[in-house]
Scaffold this active site. Sequence first.
Site, PDB file in Angstrom:
ATOM      1  N   GLY A 227       0.674  -1.563   0.030  1.00  0.00           N
ATOM      2  CA  GLY A 227      -0.036   0.059   0.009  1.00  0.00           C
ATOM      3  C   GLY A 227       0.715   1.449   0.082  1.00  0.00           C
ATOM      4  O   GLY A 227       0.236   2.372   0.051  1.00  0.00           O
ATOM      5  N   TYR A 308     -10.498   5.328 -12.014  1.00  0.00           N
ATOM      6  CA  TYR A 308     -10.395   6.065 -10.835  1.00  0.00           C
ATOM      7  C   TYR A 308      -9.932   7.459 -10.627  1.00  0.00           C
ATOM      8  O   TYR A 308      -9.083   7.849  -9.719  1.00  0.00           O
ATOM      9  CB  TYR A 308     -10.090   5.286  -9.511  1.00  0.00           C
ATOM     10  N   CYS A 335     -13.859   5.191 -27.858  1.00  0.00           N
ATOM     11  CA  CYS A 335     -15.254   5.852 -27.781  1.00  0.00           C
ATOM     12  C   CYS A 335     -16.010   5.794 -26.529  1.00  0.00           C
ATOM     13  O   CYS A 335     -16.857   5.060 -26.329  1.00  0.00           O
ATOM     14  CB  CYS A 335     -15.853   5.062 -28.952  1.00  0.00           C
ATOM     15  N   GLU A 336     -15.312   6.367 -25.430  1.00  0.00           N
ATOM     16  CA  GLU A 336     -15.947   6.753 -24.142  1.00  0.00           C
ATOM     17  C   GLU A 336     -15.456   8.043 -23.686  1.00  0.00           C
ATOM     18  O   GLU A 336     -14.252   8.422 -23.966  1.00  0.00           O
ATOM     19  CB  GLU A 336     -15.083   5.512 -23.174  1.00  0.00           C
ATOM     20  N   TYR A 364      -0.182  -0.942 -12.016  1.00  0.00           N
ATOM     21  CA  TYR A 364      -1.521  -0.999 -12.739  1.00  0.00           C
ATOM     22  C   TYR A 364      -1.680  -0.108 -13.804  1.00  0.00           C
ATOM     23  O   TYR A 364      -2.810   0.316 -13.960  1.00  0.00           O
ATOM     24  CB  TYR A 364      -2.329  -0.429 -11.497  1.00  0.00           C
TER      25      TYR A 364
HETATM   26  C1  LIG Z   1      -2.708  -5.157  -4.227  1.00  0.00           C
HETATM   27  C2  LIG Z   1      -2.247  -5.885  -3.194  1.00  0.00           C
HETATM   28  C3  LIG Z   1      -0.991  -5.551  -2.376  1.00  0.00           C
HETATM   29  C4  LIG Z   1      -0.079  -4.500  -3.267  1.00  0.00           C
HETATM   30  O1  LIG Z   1      -0.687  -3.098  -3.165  1.00  0.00           O
HETATM   31  P1  LIG Z   1       0.333  -2.104  -3.327  1.00  0.00           P
HETATM   32  O2  LIG Z   1      -0.594  -0.857  -2.971  1.00  0.00           O
HETATM   33  O3  LIG Z   1       0.412  -2.094  -5.101  1.00  0.00           O
HETATM   34  O4  LIG Z   1       1.244  -1.941  -2.837  1.00  0.00           O
HETATM   35  C5  LIG Z   1      -0.414  -6.198  -1.694  1.00  0.00           C
HETATM   36  N1  LIG Z   1      -1.249  -7.268  -1.122  1.00  0.00           N
HETATM   37  C6  LIG Z   1      -2.369  -7.735  -1.280  1.00  0.00           C
HETATM   38  C7  LIG Z   1      -3.287  -8.812  -0.574  1.00  0.00           C
HETATM   39  C8  LIG Z   1      -3.051  -6.781  -2.518  1.00  0.00           C
HETATM   40  O5  LIG Z   1      -4.479  -7.316  -3.267  1.00  0.00           O
END
Ligand SMILES: *Cc1c(COP(=O)(O)O)cnc(C)c1O
Length: 385
Positions: A227, A308, A335-336, A364
């Site tokens: 995260g 998003y 086409c969006e 991503y």
């Molecule tokens: C997507 C995900 C991650 C990685 O998240 P990041 O924000 O890219 O670091 C880690 N663990 C799980 C279970 C995930 O689904």
Amino acid sequence: MFNQDIVNNFQNKETPFYYYDLELLKRTLKACADAADKYRFHVHFALKANFNSRVLQTVKDAGLGADCVSGGEVKKAIESGFNAQQVVFAGVGKSDREINYALDQDIFAFNVESIQELEVINELARAKNKIARVAIRINPNVDAHTHHYITTGLDENKFGINSWDLQSVADALKQSTNLSFLGIHFHVGSQILDMNVFKSLCVKVNEMQAWFEERGMPVKVLNVGGGLGVDYHQPDTNPIADFEAYFKIFADFLTVKPHQEVHFELGRALVAQCSSLISRVLYMKHGIKKNFAVLDAGMTELMRPALYQAYHKIENISKLGQPETMAYDVVGPICESSDCFGKDVNLPTTQRGDLIALRTAGAYGEVMASAYNLRPDIKHVYSED
Ligand SMILES: *Cc1c(COP(=O)(O)O)cnc(C)c1O
């Protein structure tokens, strides 16, 4: 950072393509490993952020494990040479086929997201006469203060097991002949830059591990997920995430006993900055209030803005160093109406044929590419070639 040499090398390439700066990727991986090694933390790479083969090779060579969220990702990790003992498998909807495949590969752990899933893994493992190692993914009800589509750790989210179900989980684990309880797993969201979120997570992890250990269930692995965010606005000033500060939070606030390992699953922070989507301007359109630059790349190559409202820095790399003169809406050919990379983006005077870089697209980005509108497969250029 783009310079004239790199841009010259792009001139005769077919656009759009993802450009990978593998040297920056290596420096990022090293910065992460150095910061994690200080505390003997284990880092897995979340394949869903990027499963480009060259990227995976580089990540594997740096010694990281693999965090997978589908059977396809488990397979890709194994085939890319990741050690099965460093592969973990999460996800709310693992199919029997995916579980069986992962059991056959003897992966390190299943991160289990419901009581029914525990029962199914136990059954499938029994049929193979195997013991499956499981970690319980707990929903810690910690608000990641990020976009609601990428928040995963609240009671209202579909992920993980809620705290009020833990007693049933403990009971189910005790009755399961073919499961071995490894530890607890969390993942609260993505693109998190507020370190207080991780502090709150540590408090929850400490509570939860105490809960299990009080019930005679030793917690060997504390998996705190991923995260960590990156700087989408200033990729050249901050090309490498602050891994030092990130890991220090966990070192300071997590209670780690001698028999425990701490695991991380980073995706975005490792790969976001090493890639840009390079596209060419097809047409300029001048409306009454708006100037549009129509690119040959769209949401089919980079979906985050449409999906998003994500921000990506947009640069006209054919006009390096030239002053910004005008605001453009930078749009794709799909086409969006949501196929728009940025509104009122200040750029140097832009014309047909200019190369446009959409920065910080390594996480991503390519993995979400689609064939919608029958778009061709995505192409790549690597800095080392
Ligand atoms: C997507 C995900 C991650 C990685 O998240 P990041 O924000 O890219 O670091 C880690 N663990 C799980 C279970 C995930 O689904």
